[in-house]
Design an enzyme around this catalytic site. Structure first.
Site, short mmCIF file in Angstrom:
data_model
loop_
_atom_site.label_atom_id
_atom_site.label_comp_id
_atom_site.label_asym_id
_atom_site.label_seq_id
_atom_site.Cartn_x
_atom_site.Cartn_y
_atom_site.Cartn_z
N SER A 20 5.73 -0.23 31.77
CA SER A 20 6.64 0.54 32.62
C SER A 20 7.75 -0.43 33.04
CB SER A 20 5.87 1.13 33.80
OG SER A 20 6.74 1.78 34.69
N TYR A 78 16.40 6.15 32.58
CA TYR A 78 15.39 5.09 32.42
C TYR A 78 14.38 5.13 33.57
CZ TYR A 78 13.75 0.23 31.59
OH TYR A 78 13.00 -0.90 31.35
N LYS A 126 10.39 5.65 33.17
CA LYS A 126 9.43 4.61 33.58
C LYS A 126 8.49 5.10 34.68
CE LYS A 126 10.48 1.43 30.57
NZ LYS A 126 9.50 1.05 29.54
N1 LIG Z 1 13.93 -6.95 30.07
C1 LIG Z 1 13.68 -6.53 31.26
O1 LIG Z 1 14.19 -7.07 32.26
C2 LIG Z 1 12.70 -5.37 31.49
C3 LIG Z 1 12.37 -5.08 32.82
C4 LIG Z 1 11.44 -4.09 33.05
C5 LIG Z 1 10.83 -3.42 32.01
N2 LIG Z 1 11.18 -3.73 30.72
C6 LIG Z 1 10.44 -3.03 29.67
O2 LIG Z 1 9.72 -3.99 28.91
C7 LIG Z 1 9.60 -3.55 27.55
C8 LIG Z 1 10.15 -4.61 26.61
O3 LIG Z 1 11.50 -4.85 26.97
P1 LIG Z 1 12.37 -6.03 26.31
O4 LIG Z 1 13.31 -6.45 27.35
O5 LIG Z 1 11.49 -7.01 25.64
O6 LIG Z 1 13.17 -5.15 25.23
P2 LIG Z 1 14.01 -5.59 23.92
O7 LIG Z 1 15.13 -4.60 23.81
O8 LIG Z 1 14.32 -7.03 23.98
O9 LIG Z 1 12.95 -5.28 22.78
C9 LIG Z 1 12.52 -3.96 22.56
C10 LIG Z 1 11.87 -3.89 21.19
O10 LIG Z 1 11.48 -2.53 20.98
C11 LIG Z 1 11.89 -2.14 19.67
N3 LIG Z 1 12.05 -0.69 19.65
C12 LIG Z 1 12.95 0.06 20.33
N4 LIG Z 1 12.81 1.36 20.02
C13 LIG Z 1 11.78 1.45 19.13
C14 LIG Z 1 11.16 2.52 18.45
N5 LIG Z 1 11.59 3.79 18.60
N6 LIG Z 1 10.12 2.26 17.63
C15 LIG Z 1 9.70 0.98 17.45
N7 LIG Z 1 10.26 -0.09 18.06
C16 LIG Z 1 11.30 0.15 18.89
C17 LIG Z 1 13.17 -2.91 19.40
O11 LIG Z 1 13.46 -3.02 18.02
C18 LIG Z 1 12.83 -4.26 20.05
O12 LIG Z 1 12.18 -5.11 19.14
C19 LIG Z 1 10.33 -2.22 27.49
O13 LIG Z 1 9.39 -1.18 27.69
C20 LIG Z 1 11.29 -2.29 28.67
O14 LIG Z 1 11.67 -1.02 29.13
C21 LIG Z 1 12.12 -4.68 30.44
#
Ligand SMILES: NC(=O)c1ccc[n+]([C@@H]2O[C@H](COP(=O)([O-])OP(=O)(O)OC[C@H]3O[C@@H](n4cnc5c(N)ncnc54)[C@H](O)[C@@H]3O)[C@@H](O)[C@H]2O)c1
Length: 257
Positions: free
Chosen positions: A146, A160, A164
């Site tokens: 999430s 978003y 989440k």
């Molecule tokens: N980065 C942050 O600060 C943050 C904060 C809170 C939550 N999140 C959550 O953490 C998780 C990871 O985030 P991140 O920052 O590593 O993201 P990122 O964008 O760096 O990586 C996301 C990955 O998901 C893959 N992806 C996207 N859509 C897809 C699909 N339909 N099928 C298969 N693969 C798919 C992308 O190719 C990528 O490799 C996500 O759920 C994001 O919402 C991120």
């Protein structure tokens, strides 16, 4: 940090594992001796993560998946079982980056895209992972990623934030239904973590990175993707054997202050 082989003999799927937190999670789980399925729709980067894991002497296989497509998710779970014999752990991490518009201007087409990945895609993963784990009869652990946006809203991120919150809701329903199968289902809420998704959001909004880190973290810095992987490792492993239906915030204090 030394990682003991606490996932020895476990088979784990990590979605969105081509970069960011998913890649860090796949690598850490492999160090903990899980056999890891690196699942993503970015074939080049996903294969590179699997290759890096095997080059380090651990076990991983890349599988292409678009989690918004039911047939892809079924293929992912089937391939996992064909490759490694069973499925014990799943980290449902793949998601699209937050929207950047106020509610009165929200983009309907981005609503459809984001909901089909972050919400429906996560639900499809849960569906087919649970079917397999129930059939196996050996329990399991699922972690849905999430966000702090699943607790506290940010302006201009309605789509978003809604997704989440929804991930936390579906996690609780899945936990309620599957305790009797000894399948634990939890979610994890990352704070602001240093990944491509964060940098995309910073670039789109033109915000100063240090000001954002100060506002979102009591530690005054962005989290490292491996720090989120460590939270998932706890929830996925038997160390969390009495933890289900909860959300672990790994956010340097943001949601509780
Ligand atoms: N980065 C942050 O600060 C943050 C904060 C809170 C939550 N999140 C959550 O953490 C998780 C990871 O985030 P991140 O920052 O590593 O993201 P990122 O964008 O760096 O990586 C996301 C990955 O998901 C893959 N992806 C996207 N859509 C897809 C699909 N339909 N099928 C298969 N693969 C798919 C992308 O190719 C990528 O490799 C996500 O759920 C994001 O919402 C991120």
């Amino acid at each position: 940090m030394t990682v003991f082989p606490i996932l020895q003999d476990k088979v784990a799927i990590v979605t969105g594992a081509a970069m960011g937190m998913g890649a860090a999670t796949a690598k850490l789980f492999a160090e903990a001796k899980a056999k890891v399925i690196v699942a993503d729709f970015n074939d080049e980067k996903g294969q590179a993560v699997a290759d890096a894991i095997t080059a380090a002497g651990n076990e991983a296989t890349f599988v292409h998946v678009d989690i918004s497509k039911s047939t892809d998710v079924q293929h992912l779970v089937d391939t996992t079982v064909k490759t490694y014999g069973e499925l014990n752990i799943a980290i449902n991490n793949a998601a699209l980056a937050p929207d950047q518009a106020p509610v009165d201007q929200f983009d309907e087409s981005y609503w459809d895209r984001l909901m089909s990945v972050d919400l429906k895609g996560t639900a499809l993963c849960l569906k087919y992972e649970l079917q397999t784990m129930i059939k196996q009869g050996k329990g399991g652990s699922i972690v849905n990623i999430s966000s702090v946006s699943g607790f506290r809203p940010q302006p201009n991120n309605m789509v978003y934030v809604a997704a989440k919150h929804g991930v936390r809701g579906m996690t609780k329903v899945a936990a309620l239904e599957n305790g009797k199968h000894n399948i634990r289902v939890n979610s994890l809420a990352p704070g602001a973590i240093d990944t491509p998704m964060l940098h995309q959001s910073l670039a789109e909004t033109g915000q100063d990175p240090q000001q954002v880190a100060d506002a979102l973290s009591e530690l005054g810095r962005f989290g490292d993707p491996r720090e989120i992987a460590q939270g998932s490792l706890f929830l996925a492993s038997d160390m969390a054997s009495y933890v289900t239906g909860t959300t672990l915030a790994v956010d340097a204090g943001f949601t509780n202050m």
